[in-house]
Write a protein that holds these residues in place. Structure first.
Motif, PDB file in Angstrom:
ATOM      1  N   PHE A  36       1.708  -8.068   4.069  1.00 45.79           N
ATOM      2  CA  PHE A  36       1.181  -6.723   3.837  1.00 45.79           C
ATOM      3  C   PHE A  36       2.262  -5.700   4.197  1.00 45.79           C
ATOM      4  N   TYR A  37       2.597  -4.860   3.218  1.00 45.77           N
ATOM      5  CA  TYR A  37       3.607  -3.810   3.409  1.00 45.77           C
ATOM      6  C   TYR A  37       2.980  -2.443   3.107  1.00 45.77           C
TER       7      TYR A  37
ATOM      8  N   LEU B 240       5.913  -1.502   7.781  1.00 45.57           N
ATOM      9  CA  LEU B 240       6.287  -0.259   7.111  1.00 45.57           C
ATOM     10  C   LEU B 240       7.643  -0.425   6.433  1.00 45.57           C
ATOM     11  N   VAL B 241       7.739   0.101   5.202  1.00 50.67           N
ATOM     12  CA  VAL B 241       9.010   0.021   4.485  1.00 50.67           C
ATOM     13  C   VAL B 241       9.438   1.423   4.058  1.00 50.67           C
ATOM     14  N   ALA B 242      10.750   1.677   4.175  1.00 51.06           N
ATOM     15  CA  ALA B 242      11.268   3.024   3.921  1.00 51.06           C
ATOM     16  C   ALA B 242      11.651   3.187   2.451  1.00 51.06           C
ATOM     17  N   VAL B 243      10.726   2.858   1.545  1.00 53.87           N
ATOM     18  CA  VAL B 243      10.994   3.062   0.115  1.00 53.87           C
ATOM     19  C   VAL B 243      10.488   4.454  -0.249  1.00 53.87           C
ATOM     20  N   ASP B 244      11.303   5.215  -0.982  1.00 53.28           N
ATOM     21  CA  ASP B 244      10.892   6.542  -1.427  1.00 53.28           C
ATOM     22  C   ASP B 244       9.888   6.367  -2.572  1.00 53.28           C
TER      23      ASP B 244
ATOM     24  N   PRO C  89       2.214   5.383  12.083  1.00 51.23           N
ATOM     25  CA  PRO C  89       2.119   4.459  13.229  1.00 51.23           C
ATOM     26  C   PRO C  89       0.784   3.710  13.312  1.00 51.23           C
ATOM     27  N   GLY C  90      -0.288   4.274  12.768  1.00 51.49           N
ATOM     28  CA  GLY C  90      -1.572   3.561  12.757  1.00 51.49           C
ATOM     29  C   GLY C  90      -1.534   2.416  11.765  1.00 51.49           C
ATOM     30  N   ILE C  91      -0.995   2.695  10.585  1.00 53.55           N
ATOM     31  CA  ILE C  91      -0.892   1.666   9.534  1.00 53.55           C
ATOM     32  C   ILE C  91       0.006   0.526  10.009  1.00 53.55           C
ATOM     33  N   ALA C  92       0.981   0.870  10.852  1.00 54.37           N
ATOM     34  CA  ALA C  92       1.914  -0.145  11.360  1.00 54.37           C
ATOM     35  C   ALA C  92       1.212  -1.206  12.215  1.00 54.37           C
TER      36      ALA C  92
ATOM     37  N   LEU D 199       0.860  -1.187   0.000  1.00 48.51           N
ATOM     38  CA  LEU D 199       0.000   0.000   0.000  1.00 48.51           C
ATOM     39  C   LEU D 199       0.892   1.232   0.000  1.00 48.51           C
ATOM     40  N   ILE D 200       0.624   2.164  -0.921  1.00 45.70           N
ATOM     41  CA  ILE D 200       1.414   3.405  -0.991  1.00 45.70           C
ATOM     42  C   ILE D 200       0.607   4.547  -0.387  1.00 45.70           C
ATOM     43  N   GLY D 201       1.224   5.258   0.575  1.00 40.86           N
ATOM     44  CA  GLY D 201       0.574   6.414   1.188  1.00 40.86           C
ATOM     45  C   GLY D 201       0.785   6.442   2.689  1.00 40.86           C
TER      46      GLY D 201
END
Ligand code: AMP
Ligand code: GLY
Length: 423
Positions: free
Chosen positions: A28-29, A43-47, A35-38, A5-7
Motif C-alpha cells: 500500500f502506497y 508515503l511516496v514523493a511522486v508529484d 503523517p496519519g496516512i503513514a 492512493l492519491i491525496g
C-alpha cells in the motif's frame, strides 16, 4: 493487491485506514499522503500533478489499483491517463468529472434528463445575468461556473446582494471559475449529502451524511470546506433514499452514458429536501471531506472490493453493509481559518482513540520528528455511539485530549440531529 492512493487530506486518511484493513491488500502506497496516512501506507514523493511520473511509479511497482481521493487530479485527467496506460483506477474521467468541474454542465444534464433541481440560466456576461436576477427577484443563488474551492456560491437574500455577486464573478474574484455564471432558484429545505458508487451501468447506494459548512457555531460566519459531519442524515429516510436513487442518481447515470461520458466513481450528491422531495444542489465526483470520515467509521464491508468493482464494471456483484450506530466527526482547524492562519504550529499530543473512534489527520506534517499543523483543516476527531448525541460526547471527550494551542473547533457539530433525538 498493490494499491496506490492519491491525496493527502482527512478523507484520504479515512480511506487509507479502511483500505489497509482489507485482507486483499499486499502493498500500500500513498502520494503524497500525510503523517496519519503513514500509519497505514508507505508515503511516496511522486508529484501527482505530473501524470507521467505517476504512471512511471505505478509501472515500477507493478501497482494493481489506483484510488484517487480529491477532485483536482480527476478534473486534470489523471484517471484517463492511468486507464490508457492499462491501470485499474477508482475515479471518473476528466469528461465525467465535469459534473463537479462545471455547474453549468450539471444543470444541462439535469434539464435534459428531467432531474429535480432549481430552475436556472447560464450567463457569460453581467448585464444579462443582472436582468434575469431583477426579473426573478430574491432570494436567489449566484454561482461561479467552475471549481472555486467551495467559495463561488452566493445565496442572496436580496436582489442587491445577487447583483454584487455577479460583479464579483465577472471581475475575477474566483479567477477563471467565474468566467461563466449560473443563476438559480433558491431551494428551501434541509440539506443532506448522499453517496453512491457507480460503475457506468450500475449504482450502489452507500450512505448519507450532514456537513456543517459555516465556520461558526449555530451555522454562522463564512463558508469552509466543512467543520464537521455525521452519518446517517436523519432527514434521509428510506423513502427519500429510494426517490434519490430513482429520480436523481439513475437518470444521471443513464444521462452521462448517453452523452458519451459514462461515470465511474462515487457520486456525492448535495441535496435539498424540499416540500417536493429531494432536489439536486450539486454533484461532487469524489468522497466528501469530512463526510468520508464518518462513512468509513460506519462501513462494515471491505472497501477495497467495492472500489475495485466500481472500476471494473461489476458493482452489481457487491453489497455494502453498514453499522446502524451513527458516527460523528469534529474538524479541528488552525485559528484564523477559513481566512489566513499561522503554519507549522506544534501539535503536542494526539490521543489514542481506541475502538469506535479515530483521529484522522488532514493538514499535518512531521518536522524534525515533531508533528505540526500545516493546513487550515488539520485533525478530524471521529467517534461512534448508539445515538448522534452519544457519538458527539465521545468525539468531544477525545478532542479535549488533543494538545494543540493554535487549534479551534465548533462545539455544536451534530446539533440538528441531537435536537431531533431530544424531541
Ligand atoms: P455548493 O458550493 O454548490 O455546495 O453551495 C454551497 C452552499 O450553498 C450549499 O451547501 C447550500 O447550502 C447553498 N446552496 C447552493 N445552491 C442553493 C440553492 N439553489 N438554494 C439554496 N441554497 C443553495
Ligand atoms: N465537505 C464538503 C465537501 O467535501 O465538498
Amino acid at each position: 493487491m498493490k494499491v496506490l492512493l492519491i491525496g493527502s487530506g482527512g478523507r484520504e486518511h479515512a480511506l487509507a485506514w479502511k483500505l489497509a484493513q482489507s485482507p486483499l491488500m499486499t502493498e500500500f502506497y500513498a502520494a503524497p499522503g500525510n503523517p496519519g496516512i503513514a500509519e497505514h501506507a508507505t508515503l511516496v514523493a511522486v508529484d501527482v500533478e505530473d501524470h507521467d511520473a505517476v504512471i512511471a511509479f505505478c509501472e515500477e511497482k507493478a501497482i494493481d489499483f489506483i484510488v484517487v481521493g480529491p477532485e483536482a487530479p480527476l478534473v486534470a485527467g489523471v484517471a484517463d491517463r492511468l486507464r490508457t496506460a492499462g491501470f485499474a483506477v477508482f475515479g471518473p474521467s476528466a469528461a465525467a468529472a465535469q459534473l463537479e468541474g462545471s455547474k453549468g454542465f450539471t444543470k444541462d444534464i439535469c434539464a435534459r434528463y428531467d432531474i429535480p433541481t432549481g430552475a436556472y440560466q447560464r450567463f457569460n456576461n453581467a448585464p444579462k445575468a443582472k436582468a434575469y436576477i431583477r426579473e426573478q427577484g430574491a432570494p436567489i443563488v449566484v454561482k461561479a461556473d467552475g471549481l472555486a474551492a467551495g467559495k463561488g456560491v452566493t445565496v442572496a437574500m436580496t436582489v442587491d446582494e445577487a447583483l454584487a455577486a455577479v460583479d464579483d464573478c465577472f471581475e475575477g474574484a474566483f479567477g477563471a471559475a467565474g468566467a461563466e455564471v449560473v443563476v438559480e432558484a433558491y431551494l428551501d429545505g434541509e440539506e443532506a449529502s448522499f453517496f453512491c458508487l457507480c460503475d457506468g451501468k450500475h449504482a450502489l447506494a452507500l450512505a448519507t451524511a450532514q456537513d456543517h459548512k459555516r465556520v461558526g457555531e449555530g451555522d454562522t460566519g463564512p463558508n469552509t470546506g466543512g467543520m464537521g459531519a455525521y452519518s446517517p442524515a436523519p432527514v434521509m429516510t428510506p423513502e427519500m433514499v429510494e426517490r434519490t436513487m430513482k429520480d436523481i442518481i439513475e437518470p444521471t447515470m443513464r444521462g452521462m452514458a448517453d452523452s458519451g461520458f459514462p461515470f465511474s466513481g462515487v457520486f456525492f450528491a448535495g441535496l435539498m429536501i424540499t416540500e417536493k422531495g429531494p432536489e439536486l444542489i450539486e454533484y461532487n465526483v469524489r468522497f466528501g471531506d469530512p463526510e468520508c470520515q464518518v462513512l468509513m467509521m460506519r462501513l462494515k464491508s471491505d472497501l477495497l472490493p467495492m472500489l475495485l468493482a466500481t472500476a471494473n464494471g461489476t458493482l452489481d456483484q457487491v453489497a455494502a453493509e453498514w453499522s446502524d450506530d451513527p458516527a460523528l466527526t469534529v474538524v479541528m482547524a488552525s485559528k484564523g481559518y477559513p481566512g489566513s492562519y499561522d503554519k507549522n504550529t506544534p501539535i503536542r499530543h494526539v490521543p489514542d482513540a481506541g475502538k469506535g473512534a479515530k483521529v484522522f489527520h488532514a493538514g499535518t506534517a512531521l518536522q524534525d520528528g515533531a508533528l505540526v499543523a500545516t493546513g487550515g483543516r488539520v485533525l478530524n476527531v471521529t467517534a461512534t455511539g448508539k445515538t448522534v448525541g452519544e457519538a458527539q460526547s465521545h468525539a468531544y471527550a477525545l478532542l479535549d485530549k488533543v494538545d494543540w494551542e493554535n487549534g479551534f473547533c465548533r462545539r455544536d457539530i451534530g446539533w440538528r440531529a441531537v435536537e431531533r433525538e431530544k424531541a
